[in-house]
Write an enzyme that holds these catalytic residues in place. Sequence first.
Site, PDB file in Angstrom:
ATOM      1  N   TRP A 206      27.727  67.427 108.143  1.00 56.89           N
ATOM      2  CA  TRP A 206      26.274  67.652 107.346  1.00 56.89           C
ATOM      3  C   TRP A 206      26.688  68.262 106.307  1.00 56.89           C
ATOM      4  O   TRP A 206      26.156  67.999 105.060  1.00 56.89           O
ATOM      5  CB  TRP A 206      25.359  68.330 108.112  1.00 56.89           C
ATOM      6  CG  TRP A 206      25.154  67.605 109.531  1.00 56.89           C
ATOM      7  CD1 TRP A 206      25.359  67.922 110.655  1.00 56.89           C
ATOM      8  CD2 TRP A 206      24.537  66.112 109.659  1.00 56.89           C
ATOM      9  NE1 TRP A 206      24.950  66.886 111.578  1.00 56.89           N
ATOM     10  CE2 TRP A 206      24.318  65.766 110.921  1.00 56.89           C
ATOM     11  CE3 TRP A 206      23.951  65.195 108.447  1.00 56.89           C
ATOM     12  CZ2 TRP A 206      23.936  64.673 111.359  1.00 56.89           C
ATOM     13  CZ3 TRP A 206      23.486  64.017 109.165  1.00 56.89           C
ATOM     14  CH2 TRP A 206      23.431  63.677 110.411  1.00 56.89           C
TER      15      TRP A 206
ATOM     16  N   ASP B  38      21.108  74.786 105.081  1.00 54.71           N
ATOM     17  CA  ASP B  38      20.533  73.962 106.060  1.00 54.71           C
ATOM     18  C   ASP B  38      20.634  74.316 107.325  1.00 54.71           C
ATOM     19  O   ASP B  38      21.410  74.821 108.217  1.00 54.71           O
ATOM     20  CB  ASP B  38      21.475  72.621 106.009  1.00 54.71           C
ATOM     21  CG  ASP B  38      21.167  71.373 106.940  1.00 54.71           C
ATOM     22  OD1 ASP B  38      20.556  71.927 107.918  1.00 54.71           O
ATOM     23  OD2 ASP B  38      22.032  70.485 107.296  1.00 54.71           O
TER      24      ASP B  38
ATOM     25  N   LYS C 194      14.529  69.498 116.131  1.00 57.45           N
ATOM     26  CA  LYS C 194      15.485  70.202 117.006  1.00 57.45           C
ATOM     27  C   LYS C 194      14.728  71.254 117.729  1.00 57.45           C
ATOM     28  O   LYS C 194      14.106  71.162 118.844  1.00 57.45           O
ATOM     29  CB  LYS C 194      16.998  70.673 116.781  1.00 57.45           C
ATOM     30  CG  LYS C 194      17.696  69.631 116.393  1.00 57.45           C
ATOM     31  CD  LYS C 194      18.053  69.341 115.160  1.00 57.45           C
ATOM     32  CE  LYS C 194      19.446  68.490 114.632  1.00 57.45           C
ATOM     33  NZ  LYS C 194      19.588  67.376 115.050  1.00 57.45           N
TER      34      LYS C 194
HETATM   35  C1  LIG Z   1      22.742  70.459 110.543  1.00 58.48           C
HETATM   36  C2  LIG Z   1      22.182  69.013 110.301  1.00 58.48           C
HETATM   37  N1  LIG Z   1      22.022  68.893 108.939  1.00 58.48           N
HETATM   38  C3  LIG Z   1      21.332  67.772 108.542  1.00 58.48           C
HETATM   39  C4  LIG Z   1      21.089  66.791 109.590  1.00 58.48           C
HETATM   40  C5  LIG Z   1      20.461  65.481 109.193  1.00 58.48           C
HETATM   41  O1  LIG Z   1      18.903  65.536 109.541  1.00 58.48           O
HETATM   42  P1  LIG Z   1      18.030  64.366 109.334  1.00 58.48           P
HETATM   43  O2  LIG Z   1      18.387  63.304 110.093  1.00 58.48           O
HETATM   44  O3  LIG Z   1      16.797  64.935 109.363  1.00 58.48           O
HETATM   45  O4  LIG Z   1      18.110  63.680 107.718  1.00 58.48           O
HETATM   46  C6  LIG Z   1      21.277  66.788 110.968  1.00 58.48           C
HETATM   47  C7  LIG Z   1      20.974  65.986 112.047  1.00 58.48           C
HETATM   48  O5  LIG Z   1      21.311  66.079 113.146  1.00 58.48           O
HETATM   49  C8  LIG Z   1      21.918  67.938 111.420  1.00 58.48           C
HETATM   50  O6  LIG Z   1      22.186  68.480 112.875  1.00 58.48           O
END
Ligand SMILES: Cc1ncc(COP(=O)(O)O)c(C=O)c1O
Length: 355
Positions: free
Chosen positions: A99, A166, A190
Site C-alpha cells: 500500500w 494511511d 476495517k
Molecule cells: C493499509 C491499506 N491501505 C490502502 C488500502 C486500499 O484501500 P481501498 O480498497 O479502500 O482503496 C488497504 C486495503 O486493504 C489497506 O489495508
Amino acid sequence: MKKHNFNAGPSILPREVIEDTAKAILDFNGSGLSLMEISHRAKDFQPVVDEAVALFKELLNIPEGYSVLFLGGGASLEFCMVPFNFLEKKAAYLNTGVWAKKAMKEAKAFGEVVEVASSAESTYTYIPKDYTVPADADYFHITTNNTIYGTELKEDLNVNVPMIADMSSDIFSRPIDVSKYICIYGGAQKNLAPSGVTFVIVKNDALGKVSRYIPTMLNYQTHIDSGSMFNTPPVVPIYAALQTLRWIKAQGGVKEMERRATEKADMLYAEIDRNKMFVGTAAKEDRSRMNICFVMAPEYKELEADFMKFATERGMVGIKGHRSVGGFRASCYNAMPKESVQALIDCMQEFEKLH
Ligand SMILES: Cc1ncc(COP(=O)(O)O)c(C=O)c1O
C-alpha cells in the site's frame, strides 16, 4: 456452527452496528422509507453526517482547525489526492509494503519523491527505523498498519516535517496525536463501516499551498466547503460508520479499543510463539495488533492445507494469508471478540496435539 470472522477487510463489525443499519435499511427513523431510498440532502440525514463528524473529533481528540470528510474512491484514491493537494516540490515516503508503494507511485506524478527507507528486501517483515526525513519535504507519508504483512507503527513518530498517514487498518485502535499530521485517511472497511466510504481528516490551513490546478472532485477544499455533500456521498456506509462510532464511545473510546487490541494480540502471539507448529512472520517489535500473520514451522510446512481445513471446520473464517505472502493472517479488528481469538488458539492447540 458459530463463525469466527478473521477477514482482513471488509471485515467484522459490531453486531449492534449491523442490526441498527439493517433496521434503518428497512425503515429509516420511522419515515416509512429505507435508508437506501432517501436523499442525502433529506433533513433527517444531515444529523447523521454531523454526529459522525462530531464523534470522529471527540473520539480522536482532533484539535481545532481540522475537517473530517466522508468521500468515495477508497484509500486508493487518496494515494493520488494526497500529492495532488499537498505535494509542491518534494515528498518523503516510508516504504513498508504494497500500500505504501502504491501511494508512492501516485506521488511520483506530482513531484520529487524520496523513499527514506524500505523493508522490501525482507518482504516487509519489519518497519525501518534508521532514516532521515529531508527537512524540505512538503510531508512525510507513512502507512501506520501494514495489513498484508502484519506490521504496525503503534506510536506516532517524531519527525521534523508534517506527517500524512494511511490509517485504513488501524484507525480507532489507539489514541493518536492528530496535531502531528496534516492528513489522515483510510478506507472504512476495517474498523469503521462496510466498504464504500473513505474517511479523511485534513488540516485546513495546510491546503491551498500547491500551485497546480486541482480538479474539483479531487480537491479537499471542495469537500470541506460542502460538508462532504458536493456530490452524493455513500449514505448507507456513513450511517453504519456512525453506529460504529457510537459503539466505540459506549465501549470506552479508543483507549479501551487499544487495551482490547493489545490483550487479543498478546494472547494470539503467545500461542504462535509457544506452539511448535507455527512461526510469526513479523519482527517482534513491529507486530501488528490488527493483522496477525504466521506460517507453519518449516518441519510442518506440508500441513498448511490440513490446518486450514481443520480450522475452517471449526468455524474460522478468513485466516488465509494474503496471496502475496501465503500462510495465515488472523485479522483482529476492534469488533473481534476475545472469544473468537481464544477459539483460534484452541484450534491451534488441538492441531498440535494431533501431530
Ligand atoms: C493499509 C491499506 N491501505 C490502502 C488500502 C486500499 O484501500 P481501498 O480498497 O479502500 O482503496 C488497504 C486495503 O486493504 C489497506 O489495508
